[in-house]
Scaffold this motif. Sequence first.
Motif, PDB file in Angstrom:
ATOM      1  N   GLY A   1      22.784  -3.291  -4.594  1.00 16.10           N
ATOM      2  CA  GLY A   1      23.511  -4.123  -3.637  1.00 16.10           C
ATOM      3  C   GLY A   1      24.994  -3.794  -3.593  1.00 16.10           C
ATOM      4  N   LYS A   2      25.592  -3.543  -4.745  1.00 16.83           N
ATOM      5  CA  LYS A   2      27.012  -3.200  -4.804  1.00 16.83           C
ATOM      6  C   LYS A   2      27.264  -1.835  -4.169  1.00 16.83           C
TER       7      LYS A   2
ATOM      8  N   PHE B   1      29.666  -0.774  -0.955  1.00 22.87           N
ATOM      9  CA  PHE B   1      30.631   0.323  -0.895  1.00 22.87           C
ATOM     10  C   PHE B   1      30.344   1.221   0.293  1.00 22.87           C
ATOM     11  N   VAL B   2      29.075   1.581   0.478  1.00 20.30           N
ATOM     12  CA  VAL B   2      28.698   2.478   1.573  1.00 20.30           C
ATOM     13  C   VAL B   2      29.064   1.863   2.919  1.00 20.30           C
ATOM     14  N   ALA B   3      29.046   0.536   3.018  1.00 14.76           N
ATOM     15  CA  ALA B   3      29.369  -0.129   4.286  1.00 14.76           C
ATOM     16  C   ALA B   3      30.807   0.141   4.723  1.00 14.76           C
ATOM     17  N   PHE B   4      31.694   0.508   3.790  1.00 15.51           N
ATOM     18  CA  PHE B   4      33.070   0.851   4.168  1.00 15.51           C
ATOM     19  C   PHE B   4      33.137   2.203   4.879  1.00 15.51           C
ATOM     20  N   ILE B   5      32.093   2.994   4.746  1.00 15.59           N
ATOM     21  CA  ILE B   5      32.026   4.277   5.455  1.00 15.59           C
ATOM     22  C   ILE B   5      31.390   4.014   6.815  1.00 15.59           C
ATOM     23  N   HIS B   6      32.010   4.459   7.858  1.00 16.80           N
ATOM     24  CA  HIS B   6      31.519   4.168   9.207  1.00 16.80           C
ATOM     25  C   HIS B   6      30.069   4.623   9.379  1.00 16.80           C
TER      26      HIS B   6
ATOM     27  N   GLU C   1      22.731  -3.841   6.845  1.00 15.93           N
ATOM     28  CA  GLU C   1      23.080  -4.551   8.076  1.00 15.93           C
ATOM     29  C   GLU C   1      23.784  -3.653   9.083  1.00 15.93           C
ATOM     30  N   ALA C   2      24.108  -2.429   8.679  1.00 16.69           N
ATOM     31  CA  ALA C   2      24.756  -1.489   9.604  1.00 16.69           C
ATOM     32  C   ALA C   2      24.340  -0.081   9.199  1.00 16.69           C
ATOM     33  N   ALA C   3      23.074   0.248   9.456  1.00 15.93           N
ATOM     34  CA  ALA C   3      22.510   1.524   9.011  1.00 15.93           C
ATOM     35  C   ALA C   3      23.244   2.700   9.641  1.00 15.93           C
TER      36      ALA C   3
END
Length: 673
Positions: free
Chosen positions: A468-469, A473-478, A514-516
Amino acid sequence: MDWDNFSSTDGELIINQVRAVLDAMDLARNTFFLLWLPLRKKEHLHTKDGKTVGSIINEFPGDTPTHLDFLHEPDLPQRIASLMPLLRRITQIRFWDGAADPVFEVMLDPRSKRISRDLEQAHTGREMWGAAIYSRREEVKKSLTSYTGHERLVATPEFLALKHSTLWPKTFVRNESGESEEAPDKAQGHCTAVFSSSDERGAGRFIINWAVFLPIGEKRNETKRCGGNRTFRLTLHGYFFVDAGRADIEGFQDEGGLPEHSAPPANEAELRNLWNRRLARQGTLPLILPSLAGFVGRTRLSADDRWHLSQGLSDSQTFRQYRRVICAQHSWVCRLTRKGKEWGLISPDQTMRLLPEPPASIPDRPWATFPELVFFEKQNVVPLLKGAPHLHASLSLPQWEVKDLLSLLQLDAHRVFADQGCLDYLLAFLADDSVRPFLNTGELQACLQKIYKRAFGGLGTELRQYRGKVQEFVAFIHAKNRYPIKQDVPAVVQQLQNEVSSVLILAGEFDAPEAAGTAKLTLDSALALLKKLHELIINYERQDDQETIKHCRDIAREILQSQSEEQRRAVLVQAGNLKILEGYDCIQKKLIALSPADLKNRNVSRLLFSYSQGLKPSQWLALQRNLINFILMFVRPFWYGEIKTPTRRWSHVTRYSTIGLSLSNTSVSVGSR
């Protein structure tokens, strides 16, 4: 009362009235000075000739005793104690109401330092510190008010020039002969700022009083709730000109306070206002932060008390109105150190950067997460606690810059992602509003991709314990920069992620749910990945690792299916010799690796078949038995569709046609039913 006709009999009457007080103070046998202040009544406004004169303050406590109720207010001793550092000679104050014991008593600690008796001694600046002890008649315990402040004498040329103006105010004084004459007002550029606090507990408050040695009227008082259970006071003194009733500082506006003004005065009133403004701006207000630092340093305040004190000042109207003046020479900040939070003064031109608060038990977590902080400190950059009530000249503290973030994020990804505490701290930092906007830049997007690559490359499936963490982190990458691989084969994805730099190749399980990722591979990127898959398939064939080989082929299919039709055909042309496809060899009775060139060769021999869903290998073998002299190859419809050409008709075998061939046991030409 006519004081010019004060007889010795009158004196005896007064002494007898206060005999109990004199005995209690043991002053009867000593020389003393007694000041008797009769309570004013309206009848005192009548002159001998029957006329009535006006009063400066329209209050008559001799007629209305309730005007003296303030003398019994519970916090009066504490308020008086906070004024002791501004009284040059008085060391003890007591209040009696007729009983033998005083209602309260306030006494200055003899070791204390307060404002200079000779104000000229404050020319270069001077620190004051000490304590006043007070007690109440109904309480056994004594209380202590501690104080610290700074005093100075403003002596700038523009300020002193006002005293030499012909408009400088004059007052009447008595000369050596006892005669009354005019003389320049004795006001000096003396000023102080004093912080004080009692050891009594109650609702947390921060109180500001303006004073000319003693407080002026309550109009300028300011009280703010500040959390905790202590009362903090800030007394701002200057040798100001005040109005006739000492209710306000001349020129002190309700909305604008003491606005900056540079026009030369045209009359005495304007000169007094200009004096007040310059004394406050050049003298009193700049002393606030040095006095605060001294008070915090000398007083045993808890970490929470320091926070509440700073918050109270930060929220005050005085600070909001004069923050640029107060913070012109210093900023008051809560800096982070390896040992914990530390309040102190710094130069306003020092570089400041905000960091999230680490756990109280692990204050060095920022340094464990960001080792480059050591370099920043060597460059005189001050790490500040995000959310603390810093006192700074600007409304907002400086944000991070891209170049600083790029340097700070040169972290040990393996260590950070293996430690949940460090990973949490990294996520909190990236989510901060002083950092997050900069993450949209191309440089920082590339930096974040490198961090993930190093973490996944070093830890692989160990990241699953903090999945989950990692996804946060990956979510900060567009999303447009992320290309997730659906196949659950981390070892292969580790090999692929360094083959492409334009987008991040990552295992689908770590993609932001939530933002693949939506990245599109260029022809060059797709070809680079397929080449790597070819190498891996060859290596795994030597190890006879059929399961991983299958995953590699499935990934190749993912990559090709994600391409547009035109681009996919171009990729297959350039990947002609890469064994990234699969087909069922009816002689070997197993799936084998094939290249696009292999399929084309089968196509030429008309030995390539596409099978429909539900078709089983046993049915393929039945067809093979009827065509003994040919090696049949069955491929997925997807490959069948990509390899065939418009000039050649390919065979399509279904469950029914295969069964028919098996039953007839008749030789047929390949390519026809």
